[in-house]
Scaffold this motif. Structure first.
Motif, PDB file in Angstrom:
ATOM      1  N   UNK A  72       0.863  -1.174   0.000  1.00  0.00           N
ATOM      2  CA  UNK A  72       0.000   0.000   0.000  1.00  0.00           C
ATOM      3  C   UNK A  72       0.899   1.223   0.000  1.00  0.00           C
ATOM      4  N   UNK A  73       0.810   2.035  -1.044  1.00  0.00           N
ATOM      5  CA  UNK A  73       1.696   3.176  -1.202  1.00  0.00           C
ATOM      6  C   UNK A  73       1.299   4.314  -0.274  1.00  0.00           C
ATOM      7  N   UNK A  74       2.269   4.902   0.439  1.00  0.00           N
ATOM      8  CA  UNK A  74       1.959   6.082   1.252  1.00  0.00           C
ATOM      9  C   UNK A  74       1.472   7.252   0.402  1.00  0.00           C
ATOM     10  N   UNK A  75       1.871   7.288  -0.882  1.00  0.00           N
ATOM     11  CA  UNK A  75       1.444   8.362  -1.769  1.00  0.00           C
ATOM     12  C   UNK A  75       0.010   8.177  -2.267  1.00  0.00           C
ATOM     13  N   UNK A  78       4.858 -16.153 -10.302  1.00  0.00           N
ATOM     14  CA  UNK A  78       4.324 -15.885  -8.979  1.00  0.00           C
ATOM     15  C   UNK A  78       4.933 -14.595  -8.444  1.00  0.00           C
ATOM     16  N   UNK A  79       4.078 -13.710  -7.901  1.00  0.00           N
ATOM     17  CA  UNK A  79       4.525 -12.412  -7.399  1.00  0.00           C
ATOM     18  C   UNK A  79       4.878 -12.570  -5.928  1.00  0.00           C
ATOM     19  N   UNK A  80       6.181 -12.695  -5.645  1.00  0.00           N
ATOM     20  CA  UNK A  80       6.643 -12.979  -4.294  1.00  0.00           C
ATOM     21  C   UNK A  80       6.633 -11.744  -3.385  1.00  0.00           C
ATOM     22  N   UNK A  81       6.860 -10.565  -3.969  1.00  0.00           N
ATOM     23  CA  UNK A  81       6.908  -9.350  -3.159  1.00  0.00           C
ATOM     24  C   UNK A  81       6.652  -8.129  -4.044  1.00  0.00           C
ATOM     25  N   UNK A  82       6.194  -7.030  -3.422  1.00  0.00           N
ATOM     26  CA  UNK A  82       5.856  -5.793  -4.125  1.00  0.00           C
ATOM     27  C   UNK A  82       6.366  -4.617  -3.310  1.00  0.00           C
ATOM     28  N   UNK A  83       6.949  -3.615  -3.973  1.00  0.00           N
ATOM     29  CA  UNK A  83       7.337  -2.398  -3.271  1.00  0.00           C
ATOM     30  C   UNK A  83       7.490  -1.263  -4.272  1.00  0.00           C
ATOM     31  N   UNK A  84       7.850  -0.085  -3.772  1.00  0.00           N
ATOM     32  CA  UNK A  84       8.182   1.075  -4.585  1.00  0.00           C
ATOM     33  C   UNK A  84       9.470   1.695  -4.075  1.00  0.00           C
ATOM     34  N   UNK A  85      10.192   2.343  -4.979  1.00  0.00           N
ATOM     35  CA  UNK A  85      11.365   3.137  -4.595  1.00  0.00           C
ATOM     36  C   UNK A  85      10.882   4.548  -4.286  1.00  0.00           C
ATOM     37  N   UNK A  86      11.246   5.117  -3.148  1.00  0.00           N
ATOM     38  CA  UNK A  86      10.860   6.503  -2.856  1.00  0.00           C
ATOM     39  C   UNK A  86      11.267   7.433  -3.983  1.00  0.00           C
ATOM     40  N   UNK A  87      10.336   8.282  -4.395  1.00  0.00           N
ATOM     41  CA  UNK A  87      10.591   9.199  -5.497  1.00  0.00           C
ATOM     42  C   UNK A  87      10.213   8.650  -6.858  1.00  0.00           C
ATOM     43  N   UNK A  88       9.742   7.393  -6.914  1.00  0.00           N
ATOM     44  CA  UNK A  88       9.281   6.781  -8.161  1.00  0.00           C
ATOM     45  C   UNK A  88       7.836   6.303  -7.987  1.00  0.00           C
ATOM     46  N   UNK A  89       6.877   7.232  -7.813  1.00  0.00           N
ATOM     47  CA  UNK A  89       5.505   6.849  -7.485  1.00  0.00           C
ATOM     48  C   UNK A  89       4.752   6.165  -8.620  1.00  0.00           C
ATOM     49  N   UNK A  90       5.255   6.242  -9.845  1.00  0.00           N
ATOM     50  CA  UNK A  90       4.524   5.666 -10.980  1.00  0.00           C
ATOM     51  C   UNK A  90       4.932   4.227 -11.293  1.00  0.00           C
ATOM     52  N   UNK A  91       5.822   3.657 -10.496  1.00  0.00           N
ATOM     53  CA  UNK A  91       6.301   2.310 -10.786  1.00  0.00           C
ATOM     54  C   UNK A  91       6.173   1.418  -9.561  1.00  0.00           C
ATOM     55  N   UNK A  92       5.835   0.165  -9.814  1.00  0.00           N
ATOM     56  CA  UNK A  92       5.901  -0.875  -8.802  1.00  0.00           C
ATOM     57  C   UNK A  92       7.064  -1.800  -9.139  1.00  0.00           C
TER      58      UNK A  92
END
Length: 332
Positions: A265-268, A307-321
């Motif tokens: 869940x994105x903080x943005x 299989x999707x083992x994990x999901x995250x975002x890099x801070x400053x890259x809100x348009x990409x998972x």
């Protein structure tokens, strides 16, 4: 504008840019920074809170990798019997770096490791139990939130564990339903056809195999819990109230299956919860309405999505998972 996908596999690091051909660079064995992952099975992925454009990657057999997304290079941390403070195993299944730069890494052998943000020295922590085969010791998720200071939430193969660090006390949460979270439920969940959600309120968790824990950002203090075979759970530890979201054929707009591996869940944009599944379907849940939208990952090397083992975002890259996958490395 084309988006690019990064494959951190044994074939090298591949980027596809607008107007450019694919460029694959092989591993540079002479220096500490490599051009490929140490293993193509990425079981865990976590953003660095201390370094911009960096990700931590946990692999099945290649230890821990630090991935610098701007340069496409990797730094490997592996088991080394001759080096005090190195990792004790090369299998890392779960990862967390908190806001203070403390890294927690866990595996399926009942052991966790703690290190600073540079990852130079790892301190082992053993979970309670008299055998590595004890399902209570199989760490499948690690999560920390300011809502519960000094607490680590641990997913295991036998329920959720609340670990109070100062007292070293563990509090378990387990499903009492027959067969919940067992391998029969895992297989049943993974084979479910695309369907819809069935929301219910129960007195406990709906499955005992826990692969991911996240805080509900729109309702701090409540937790999202991904189970294998039991679907999605929302849990309020303060009131011990549970809500379960499971596969059903009754309505449209529900979750695609019950075998879930990852949550983000994105903080943005906390309105949406991203859910990764065994069959490679990325679900986006509107947390206000409870409606799910499904995304199928297109791959060029196989007809089956990973299989999707994990999901995250890099801070400053809100348009990409960033997705950690089974056999397909890391994808963006």
């Amino acid at each position: 504008t084309k988006r690019f996908i990064v494959y951190g596999t044994g074939e090298g690091n591949s980027k596809q840019h607008k107007g450019k051909n694919n460029d694959k660079s092989q591993n540079n064995e002479d220096g500490p920074y490599k051009k490929k992952l140490s293993d193509k099975i990425v079981q865990a992925i976590a953003p660095s809170t201390q370094e911009k454009n960096a990700l931590w990657l946990g692999t099945a057999k290649g230890g821990l990798n630090k991935f610098y997304t701007e340069t496409g290079t990797f730094y490997h941390y592996k088991k080394d019997r001759d080096k005090p403070g190195s990792l004790g195993e090369d299998s890392i299944g779960v990862l967390l770096e908190n806001s203070s730069g403390v890294i927690w890494a866990g595996n399926f052998l009942g052991r966790m490791y703690r290190a600073n943000s540079m990852g130079r020295r790892f301190t082992p922590y053993n979970l309670p139990g008299d055998s590595m085969l004890n399902k209570d010791r199989t760490v499948t998720a690690i999560y920390e939130t300011p809502s519960y200071p000094d607490v680590l939430w641990l997913g295991t193969m036998n329920g959720l564990q609340r670990f109070h660090r100062p007292s070293c006390r563990f509090t378990p949460y387990r499903s009492k339903e027959s067969g919940s979270g067992g391998m029969n439920e895992f297989v049943r969940g993974q084979l479910s056809k695309e369907g819809t959600q069935k929301k219910s309120k129960k007195t406990g968790i709906s499955g005992n195999i826990i692969f991911s824990v996240q805080e509900c950002l729109y309702a701090p203090g409540k937790l999202w819990i991904a189970t294998s075979g039991g679907g999605l759970n929302k849990f309020d530890p303060r009131t011990d109230q549970w809500e379960n979201y499971v596969y059903s054929q009754d309505k449209d707009g529900g979750i695609s299956e019950n075998s879930l591996f990852s949550l983000y869940q994105s903080p943005d944009n906390p309105k949406y919860l991203w859910v990764g599944t065994f069959r490679g379907v990325l679900n986006r849940m509107n947390v206000e309405s409870g409606h799910f939208i499904k995304y199928i990952i297109n791959t060029t090397n196989t007809q089956l999505p990973p299989t999707i083992m994990d999901i995250t975002q890099v801070p400053g890259q809100p348009n990409f998972l960033w997705l950690g996958t089974l056999f397909k490395g890391v994808m963006r």
